[in-house]
Scaffold this motif. Structure first.
Motif, PDB file in Angstrom:
ATOM      1  N   MET A  88       0.821  -1.213   0.000  1.00  0.00           N
ATOM      2  CA  MET A  88       0.000   0.000   0.000  1.00  0.00           C
ATOM      3  C   MET A  88       0.853   1.260   0.000  1.00  0.00           C
ATOM      4  N   ALA A  89       1.911   1.261   0.837  1.00  0.00           N
ATOM      5  CA  ALA A  89       2.743   2.453   0.941  1.00  0.00           C
ATOM      6  C   ALA A  89       3.338   2.825  -0.414  1.00  0.00           C
ATOM      7  N   THR A  90       3.763   1.811  -1.184  1.00  0.00           N
ATOM      8  CA  THR A  90       4.350   2.076  -2.502  1.00  0.00           C
ATOM      9  C   THR A  90       3.312   2.670  -3.452  1.00  0.00           C
ATOM     10  N   TYR A  91       2.138   2.112  -3.442  1.00  0.00           N
ATOM     11  CA  TYR A  91       1.072   2.612  -4.319  1.00  0.00           C
ATOM     12  C   TYR A  91       0.698   4.050  -3.949  1.00  0.00           C
ATOM     13  N   LEU A  92       0.568   4.307  -2.647  1.00  0.00           N
ATOM     14  CA  LEU A  92       0.232   5.656  -2.202  1.00  0.00           C
ATOM     15  C   LEU A  92       1.367   6.636  -2.510  1.00  0.00           C
ATOM     16  N   TYR A  93       2.606   6.144  -2.455  1.00  0.00           N
ATOM     17  CA  TYR A  93       3.749   6.976  -2.832  1.00  0.00           C
ATOM     18  C   TYR A  93       3.586   7.472  -4.270  1.00  0.00           C
ATOM     19  N   ARG A  94       3.208   6.548  -5.149  1.00  0.00           N
ATOM     20  CA  ARG A  94       3.026   6.927  -6.554  1.00  0.00           C
ATOM     21  C   ARG A  94       1.908   7.951  -6.713  1.00  0.00           C
ATOM     22  N   ILE A  95       0.822   7.724  -5.979  1.00  0.00           N
ATOM     23  CA  ILE A  95      -0.294   8.673  -6.063  1.00  0.00           C
ATOM     24  C   ILE A  95       0.147  10.058  -5.591  1.00  0.00           C
ATOM     25  N   GLY A  96       0.836  10.110  -4.433  1.00  0.00           N
ATOM     26  CA  GLY A  96       1.256  11.388  -3.888  1.00  0.00           C
ATOM     27  C   GLY A  96       2.206  12.128  -4.800  1.00  0.00           C
ATOM     28  N   LYS A  97       3.173  11.385  -5.352  1.00  0.00           N
ATOM     29  CA  LYS A  97       4.139  12.036  -6.232  1.00  0.00           C
ATOM     30  C   LYS A  97       3.486  12.491  -7.534  1.00  0.00           C
ATOM     31  N   TRP A  98       2.602  11.655  -8.066  1.00  0.00           N
ATOM     32  CA  TRP A  98       1.900  12.041  -9.296  1.00  0.00           C
ATOM     33  C   TRP A  98       1.045  13.282  -9.067  1.00  0.00           C
ATOM     34  N   ALA A  99       0.323  13.340  -7.945  1.00  0.00           N
ATOM     35  CA  ALA A  99      -0.515  14.506  -7.636  1.00  0.00           C
ATOM     36  C   ALA A  99       0.348  15.752  -7.465  1.00  0.00           C
ATOM     37  N   PHE A 100       1.522  15.605  -6.859  1.00  0.00           N
ATOM     38  CA  PHE A 100       2.419  16.749  -6.653  1.00  0.00           C
ATOM     39  C   PHE A 100       2.892  17.309  -7.985  1.00  0.00           C
ATOM     40  N   THR A 101       3.297  16.415  -8.893  1.00  0.00           N
ATOM     41  CA  THR A 101       3.841  16.869 -10.175  1.00  0.00           C
ATOM     42  C   THR A 101       2.746  17.270 -11.167  1.00  0.00           C
ATOM     43  N   ASN A 102       1.533  16.777 -10.967  1.00  0.00           N
ATOM     44  CA  ASN A 102       0.408  17.141 -11.848  1.00  0.00           C
ATOM     45  C   ASN A 102      -0.594  17.994 -11.072  1.00  0.00           C
ATOM     46  N   LYS A 103      -0.069  18.975 -10.380  1.00  0.00           N
ATOM     47  CA  LYS A 103      -0.876  19.755  -9.438  1.00  0.00           C
ATOM     48  C   LYS A 103      -2.061  20.452 -10.095  1.00  0.00           C
ATOM     49  N   PHE A 104      -1.864  21.056 -11.240  1.00  0.00           N
ATOM     50  CA  PHE A 104      -2.961  21.804 -11.855  1.00  0.00           C
ATOM     51  C   PHE A 104      -4.070  20.867 -12.331  1.00  0.00           C
ATOM     52  N   LYS A 105      -3.683  19.709 -12.839  1.00  0.00           N
ATOM     53  CA  LYS A 105      -4.685  18.736 -13.278  1.00  0.00           C
ATOM     54  C   LYS A 105      -5.529  18.255 -12.083  1.00  0.00           C
ATOM     55  N   VAL A 106      -4.826  17.921 -10.978  1.00  0.00           N
ATOM     56  CA  VAL A 106      -5.526  17.411  -9.797  1.00  0.00           C
ATOM     57  C   VAL A 106      -6.426  18.479  -9.192  1.00  0.00           C
ATOM     58  N   ILE A 107      -5.903  19.683  -9.053  1.00  0.00           N
ATOM     59  CA  ILE A 107      -6.708  20.776  -8.481  1.00  0.00           C
ATOM     60  C   ILE A 107      -7.912  21.053  -9.367  1.00  0.00           C
ATOM     61  N   GLY A 108      -7.709  21.009 -10.685  1.00  0.00           N
ATOM     62  CA  GLY A 108      -8.825  21.241 -11.601  1.00  0.00           C
ATOM     63  C   GLY A 108      -9.910  20.187 -11.465  1.00  0.00           C
ATOM     64  N   ILE A 109      -9.503  18.925 -11.305  1.00  0.00           N
ATOM     65  CA  ILE A 109     -10.489  17.846 -11.135  1.00  0.00           C
ATOM     66  C   ILE A 109     -11.307  18.069  -9.871  1.00  0.00           C
ATOM     67  N   TRP A 110     -10.625  18.408  -8.772  1.00  0.00           N
ATOM     68  CA  TRP A 110     -11.354  18.614  -7.514  1.00  0.00           C
ATOM     69  C   TRP A 110     -12.261  19.837  -7.579  1.00  0.00           C
ATOM     70  N   MET A 111     -11.842  20.857  -8.311  1.00  0.00           N
ATOM     71  CA  MET A 111     -12.717  22.025  -8.439  1.00  0.00           C
ATOM     72  C   MET A 111     -13.975  21.689  -9.243  1.00  0.00           C
ATOM     73  N   LEU A 112     -13.811  20.840 -10.263  1.00  0.00           N
ATOM     74  CA  LEU A 112     -14.979  20.389 -11.025  1.00  0.00           C
ATOM     75  C   LEU A 112     -15.924  19.574 -10.135  1.00  0.00           C
ATOM     76  N   ILE A 113     -15.335  18.715  -9.300  1.00  0.00           N
ATOM     77  CA  ILE A 113     -16.155  17.929  -8.370  1.00  0.00           C
ATOM     78  C   ILE A 113     -16.883  18.863  -7.401  1.00  0.00           C
ATOM     79  N   LEU A 114     -16.173  19.860  -6.908  1.00  0.00           N
ATOM     80  CA  LEU A 114     -16.771  20.813  -5.971  1.00  0.00           C
ATOM     81  C   LEU A 114     -17.950  21.542  -6.601  1.00  0.00           C
ATOM     82  N   VAL A 115     -17.758  22.031  -7.828  1.00  0.00           N
ATOM     83  CA  VAL A 115     -18.843  22.744  -8.512  1.00  0.00           C
ATOM     84  C   VAL A 115     -20.003  21.795  -8.803  1.00  0.00           C
ATOM     85  N   GLY A 116     -19.674  20.586  -9.278  1.00  0.00           N
ATOM     86  CA  GLY A 116     -20.725  19.621  -9.590  1.00  0.00           C
ATOM     87  C   GLY A 116     -21.554  19.242  -8.374  1.00  0.00           C
ATOM     88  N   MET A 117     -20.891  19.007  -7.249  1.00  0.00           N
ATOM     89  CA  MET A 117     -21.623  18.663  -6.032  1.00  0.00           C
ATOM     90  C   MET A 117     -22.410  19.853  -5.511  1.00  0.00           C
TER      91      MET A 117
END
Length: 785
Positions: A1-30
């Motif tokens: 699990m730790a390895t998989y979560l490591y990948r998620i965390g690093k990917w989210a860090f390096t793809n910050k604008f994509k991740v933030i944009g997805i969450w903002m879309l979720i926020l608006v949609g909800m």
């Protein structure tokens, strides 16, 4: 699990604008879903399958024109004449009230609203009206009663008391939900009462049509404000504090919008969103706090910020996942007790926790990436925590207060263990007097109009008038239709002989058209929350079998008082099974995390100790009125204990996971049992203490709400977090682990083989990161979600 979560965390860090944009879309949609699909809240506490609910279904079947209890949206005025006078002296004022009530916005059947003193209604004690005469004739003709008996029954059903000093006057609305009553109607309600008061009458109001107390945002603001201060102190930065707050608020809004949208499809109580807010806000801040704190630590050991973010999510994020799972299990397991409103509250809170976990694992590292090297800017030198570059480069290692504290615990573990247990045991003592009841007008604050109306009714008519019991009798088993009324009368006579019965009667209109069912109104001598009334419900049900044998009549007992009694009984009966399921599932989960039997066992026993201490403190303050903090001591709300167990168990395991996983991490990496406790505690204590302080502040702030349930829930949760985090997790658990030594981490080999290794401590992650290519370069990571 730790390895998989490591990948998620690093990917989210390096793809910050994509991740933030997805969450903002979720926020608006909800947000859109919550605002367009939201439905009205419910105040019903019924449970399918309980005896009173079955009796109510029988009532609706035999009398389809009668509304279910609490479904009639209505208002009741209770009038009282000044001392030395009667209401007969104020007929013009009462007539004016009736005239105004007929003009209420959305009023139902305005022609049915009449002055009870008029000749067409009940008249006066000296000159009874048509309604009284109709009732007298009904009792004589239907049941063969004497004139005196018939008039006594008519008087018992009158909205005017015997000396005409107190009377009740009401109106119903066409609205099907309390929230559908218009603001204009609310203004009219108050205007009618004020006009009668100006005429010299005492007037109080109660009923489902009254405006409901608003649940303000002050509590949330106070909780967030305290959290800001604690986070600034914890991180020693004027920037870092904002990230946990920001991500927690995003997760909370998404969760609440989901709850709001769900209210359009499911019946949710008005307390559901506020309880989801309490839990979602607290865990959202805490989970982000743990990951950000670990991120700062990993910055000292990682080559890049992206790798540090990945490591933080892989290690602290693993603890967040399992901590969140324990909370979700505890809240979702509320559904096993088969209580709809409790299930809805638990699932709503569980959804907010799930969102908080997902936000912490993805949005938070993206926000860290957005801030880059400024994440810990604006540092405050004297507040620096141990995990900083300044402390890392120092020739003299800093010794934190947490390290000093745990050194004393490990040095004298038996003393610490006994002291913690004794202190909580003393606090738990008042729990033996625990009394449970559902909230009603009689438990409201004495300053409110519904409570004053309740007290006026008890004064003028007797306490039982506030909680009549309804017996739904069925005489279809009596073969001779002409003998059924006599059978009903026999039942009434036998009910009158039971203890605590003031009177019992069948009123006009309470025998159905088929003549095989009747509604018997039973007025107790005591009030709805009295133990005598609760016993009367049991006595009525116990007497049914004998009455059925003698008279051929079966019946069920219902009414708001009986429903509340049954709900309380079901909740009490569900406590032990619920506790067993939750503790059992969490024990298995903790075995996976800690690879141990004794560590989960001490965690569960510690929880039980903190929960009984919480019950003891809550009973002392809210039920017994100790310390004078509560001006209106009342029995504890019936579903507080079971809901409290669910929430507190989840939060308790949060602290267990965050604190002890760091100890296990040190132990797995070679430290001795006692050194692992010291090192793990030294790394985690500051953050756990900060997280607990934030939770306590968030929960305690809800004591400012007017809603008695929210007030008591806020206190109980704050007390539980204090007891569990600062006494159980920081004193009792380290002391117990120190006494156990290496045995604490023992696991049978056969069990070790069958349990999956979830690698919460990140051992496999370390191996993964240590892999290199043949030319000496770092292993090429497959980063992605």
């Amino acid at each position: 699990m730790a390895t998989y979560l490591y990948r998620i965390g690093k990917w989210a860090f390096t793809n910050k604008f994509k991740v933030i944009g997805i969450w903002m879309l979720i926020l608006v949609g909800m947000g859109v879903a919550g605002s367009t699909l939201a439905g009205p809240s419910s105040s019903s506490f019924s449970i399918p399958g309980i005896p009173s609910e079955k009796a109510q279904d029988s009532l609706v079947s035999s009398f389809p024109e009668k509304p279910k209890f609490s479904q009639d949206i209505s208002i009741k005025y209770v009038l009282k004449a000044p001392e030395g006078k009667t209401l007969l002296d104020y007929q013009p004022a009462i007539d004016a009230m009736v005239t105004s009530m007929k003009q209420f916005d959305g009023v139902k059947a305005p022609d049915s609203i009449v002055n009870p003193f008029s000749p067409e209604a009940f008249g006066t004690p000296s000159d009874p009206g048509k309604v009284v005469q109709t009732s007298v004739d009904f009792q004589k003709d239907t049941f063969g009663k004497s004139d005196a008996q018939a008039r006594a029954d008519a008087a018992a059903s009158s909205p005017i008391n015997a000396n005409a000093t107190v009377a009740q006057l009401g109106a119903s609305y066409t609205a099907t939900q309390a929230t559908d009553v218009s603001a204009k109607a609310h203004d009219q309600q108050t205007a009618v009462a004020d006009a009668a008061r100006n005429a010299g009458l005492t007037v109080e109001m109660s009923g489902t049509a009254l405006p409901q107390p608003a649940i303000g945002v002050t509590s949330e603001l106070i909780g967030v404000g305290v959290a800001v201060v604690v986070l600034i102190i914890t991180f020693g930065s004027f920037v870092a504090w904002g990230m946990p707050i920001l991500t927690a608020l995003v997760g909370l809004v998404i969760g609440l919008m989901g709850v709001s949208a769900a209210s359009g499809f499911f019946s949710l109580s008005e307390e559901t969103p506020i309880l989801a807010t309490m839990i979602g806000l607290a865990v959202g801040i805490d989970y982000a706090l743990f990951i950000v704190s670990r991120y700062r630590h990993e910055l000292l050991q990682s080559k890049t910020r992206a790798e540090a973010a990945g490591r933080a999510v892989g290690t602290a994020g693993s603890a967040v996942v399992f901590a969140g799972l324990t909370v979700i299990i505890a809240l979702s397991a509320l559904s096993i007790v088969n209580i709809p409103f409790l299930t809805a509250m638990g699932l709503a809170a569980a959804v907010t926790v799930l969102v908080a976990v997902l936000v912490a694992l993805t949005l938070l590292p993206a926000v860290l990436g957005l801030f880059g090297g400024k994440a810990f800017a604006g540092s405050i030198g004297f507040l620096n925590a141990p995990d900083t570059r300044a402390s890392a480069g120092s020739t003299t290692p800093r010794v934190s207060n947490g390290s000093r504290f745990v050194n004393q615990i490990v040095k004298h573990p038996a003393v610490a263990l006994v002291l913690g247990v004794v202190v909580l045991g003393v606090i738990a003592a008042p729990m033996v007097g625990l009394k449970l009841a559902l909230p009603n007008d009689g438990t409201s604050d004495p300053s409110t109009s519904p409570r004053k109306a309740y007290d006026l009714v008890a004064e003028g008519f007797g306490p039982g008038q506030n909680g009549p019991l309804v017996v739904v009798a069925n005489a279809s088993g009596v073969s001779d239709p002409n003998a059924r009324n006599a059978a009903f009368n026999n039942v009434v006579t036998k009910i009158k002989q039971l203890p605590d019965v003031k009177t019992a009667l069948v009123s006009p209109g309470d025998v159905n058209k088929a003549g095989d069912a009747a509604v018997i109104t039973v007025l107790p001598n005591s009030g709805p929350s009295s133990s005598d009334t609760q016993q009367l419900v049991k006595d009525l049900r116990s007497a049914e079998s004998g009455i059925t044998r003698a008279d051929g009549v079966t019946y069920g007992v219902t009414g708001q008082t009986a429903i509340e009694s049954d709900v309380s009984d079901r909740l009490s009966q569900s406590l032990i099974p619920y506790l067993a399921v939750v503790v059992g599932l969490a024990f298995i989960l903790l075995m996976l995390v800690f690879r141990s039997i004794l560590v989960p066992l001490t965690a569960a026993l510690g929880f039980l100790l903190s929960i009984i201490a919480t019950f003891g403190a809550t009973v002392a303050i809210f039920q017994n009125g100790d310390l004078g903090l509560i001006g209106n001591p009342q029995p504890i709300v019936s579903f507080l204990p079971i809901f409290l167990i669910g929430i507190v168990f989840g939060l308790a395991m949060d602290y267990q996971v965050f604190l002890v996983t760091r100890m296990r991490e040190e132990y797995v990496h070679g430290a001795s049992a006692r050194d692992a406790i010291k090192k793990g505690f030294g790394h985690s204590a500051r953050v756990v203490a900060a997280a607990a302080t934030i939770m306590i502040s968030v929960f305690a702030a809800f004591m400012l709400q007017d809603n008695s349930l929210i007030k008591s829930m806020g206190f109980a949760l704050a007390a539980a977090v204090f007891f569990d985090a600062f006494i159980i997790r920081m004193i009792v658990i380290p002391a117990a682990l120190a006494l156990l030594g290496d045995k604490a981490w023992w696991l049978p080999k056969w069990l070790d083989r069958i349990l999956p290794n979830v690698d919460v401590e990140g051992e496999k992650l370390g191996e993964y990161l240590a892999q290199t290519t043949p030319d000496g370069g770092r292993h090429r990571e497959k980063v992605g979600v």
